[in-house]
Every structure is written in structure tokens, then in C-alpha cells.
Design a protein around this motif. Sequence first.
Motif, PDB file in Angstrom:
ATOM      1  N   ASP A 111      60.460 -86.333  45.830  1.00 45.12           N
ATOM      2  CA  ASP A 111      61.474 -85.284  45.985  1.00 45.12           C
ATOM      3  C   ASP A 111      62.350 -85.629  47.189  1.00 45.12           C
ATOM      4  OD1 ASP A 111      63.004 -83.025  46.357  1.00 45.12           O
ATOM      5  OD2 ASP A 111      61.305 -81.639  46.438  1.00 45.12           O
ATOM      6  N   PRO A 112      63.534 -86.253  46.944  1.00 47.09           N
ATOM      7  CA  PRO A 112      64.385 -86.659  48.072  1.00 47.09           C
ATOM      8  C   PRO A 112      64.871 -85.485  48.923  1.00 47.09           C
ATOM      9  CG  PRO A 112      65.380 -87.291  45.956  1.00 47.09           C
ATOM     10  CD  PRO A 112      64.072 -86.638  45.664  1.00 47.09           C
ATOM     11  N   ALA A 113      65.116 -84.343  48.323  1.00 44.05           N
ATOM     12  CA  ALA A 113      65.580 -83.178  49.094  1.00 44.05           C
ATOM     13  C   ALA A 113      64.495 -82.718  50.061  1.00 44.05           C
ATOM     14  CB  ALA A 113      65.992 -82.050  48.158  1.00 44.05           C
ATOM     15  N   ARG A 114      63.250 -82.707  49.598  1.00 45.49           N
ATOM     16  CA  ARG A 114      62.124 -82.313  50.464  1.00 45.49           C
ATOM     17  C   ARG A 114      61.966 -83.302  51.618  1.00 45.49           C
ATOM     18  NH1 ARG A 114      56.442 -83.275  50.641  1.00 45.49           N
ATOM     19  NH2 ARG A 114      55.361 -81.498  51.546  1.00 45.49           N
TER      20      ARG A 114
ATOM     21  N   GLU B 219      64.273 -85.165  52.916  1.00 46.35           N
ATOM     22  CA  GLU B 219      65.394 -84.965  53.836  1.00 46.35           C
ATOM     23  C   GLU B 219      65.158 -83.764  54.748  1.00 46.35           C
ATOM     24  OE1 GLU B 219      70.117 -83.919  53.689  1.00 46.35           O
ATOM     25  OE2 GLU B 219      69.255 -85.039  52.004  1.00 46.35           O
ATOM     26  N   ARG B 220      64.613 -82.676  54.212  1.00 41.75           N
ATOM     27  CA  ARG B 220      64.315 -81.494  55.041  1.00 41.75           C
ATOM     28  C   ARG B 220      63.264 -81.826  56.103  1.00 41.75           C
ATOM     29  NH1 ARG B 220      64.283 -79.082  49.975  1.00 41.75           N
ATOM     30  NH2 ARG B 220      62.016 -78.899  50.010  1.00 41.75           N
TER      31      ARG B 220
ATOM     32  N   GLU C  86      62.593 -84.813  57.349  1.00 41.46           N
ATOM     33  CA  GLU C  86      63.192 -85.708  58.335  1.00 41.46           C
ATOM     34  C   GLU C  86      64.074 -84.949  59.325  1.00 41.46           C
ATOM     35  OE1 GLU C  86      65.134 -88.607  55.864  1.00 41.46           O
ATOM     36  OE2 GLU C  86      63.389 -89.939  55.899  1.00 41.46           O
ATOM     37  N   ARG C  87      64.842 -83.973  58.837  1.00 38.88           N
ATOM     38  CA  ARG C  87      65.682 -83.164  59.735  1.00 38.88           C
ATOM     39  C   ARG C  87      64.821 -82.388  60.723  1.00 38.88           C
ATOM     40  NH1 ARG C  87      69.020 -81.673  55.215  1.00 38.88           N
ATOM     41  NH2 ARG C  87      67.886 -79.723  55.168  1.00 38.88           N
TER      42      ARG C  87
END
Length: 148
Positions: free
Chosen positions: A8-11, A13-14, A16-17
Motif C-alpha cells: 500500500d504506497p499511500a500507507r 507514504e503516511r 514516512e511522513r
Amino acid sequence: MAQDNRFDPARLERIERRLQVLEDDNQYDAEGIASLFTEDAVWESPALGRFEGRDAIRNFFRGASGIFSFAIHYSLNGHIEVDGDTARARWYLFMPCTVAPGNQATWRAGIDHETYARVAGVWMFRHKRSEPLMSVPFETGWAPARFA
């Protein structure tokens, strides 16, 4: 129990932020603070430096926890004058804090001079300048000397 192994790339990314915030800001939300300033804003303090532009302000606050490991900013007796889409203000600042190097509890006070601009309907800082009045160790207070 079946496990879902989909990437899940969106997960990611969250996560990592969130990790970047913890690593960079420690206790200061540099991104959130910078978002309060116009792109061409100036933030300055004789003791800490002058930072021109939102990126410079953001970068300063990324390292702020290395300067102050604890700080509470009490802004008092504000006086604000609004003129259309601009405004000026003066606030007295009282700031109990801990200076990170040496873990020194400190009393700080000053006057903050600020100008604001309304940008797309949102009030933002255009210029913030701190005028120091005292910076003294907690143990000795301000009676012997206002600056340590």
C-alpha cells in the motif's frame, strides 16, 4: 488468520511522513509553523538569527529542539492594528524554557513585533521580530542580571 500482503504506497507514504516529522522536528512542527508565514516572510531574533522566506523558517524550526528542549510561549498584552489586508501587532513574551545544551532551565522575556498579511482570505505572518528583554538561569532569576 489470513494476512493481506498487498503493498500500500499511500500507507507507506503516511508512515514516512510521520517518521520524518519525528526525526526532523522532535518537538517542533516545522512544517506547521512554516505554513503560518507568507512565502517571503522574515522571522528574526538577535539571539537566534534572521531567516528570510518560508523555507528558511521551516529549516530553522527543524533544528529548534536542539536549541530549546522545552519551551512555553506566553504571549501577553497584545496590541493589534488592522489596516485592510495588513496588520501590525506587539506582544509581550514570557517564556520559561530549557536550553538544550547543558539542559539549563531558563527564564526568557521579550517583545514580539509582528506584521501580518491576509493571503487568499487567511491571515499569515509577514514579519516576526523578537526584541529580548531578559534571558537568565532559572536558579538565579532576573534580579542579579537580565542577560546571562
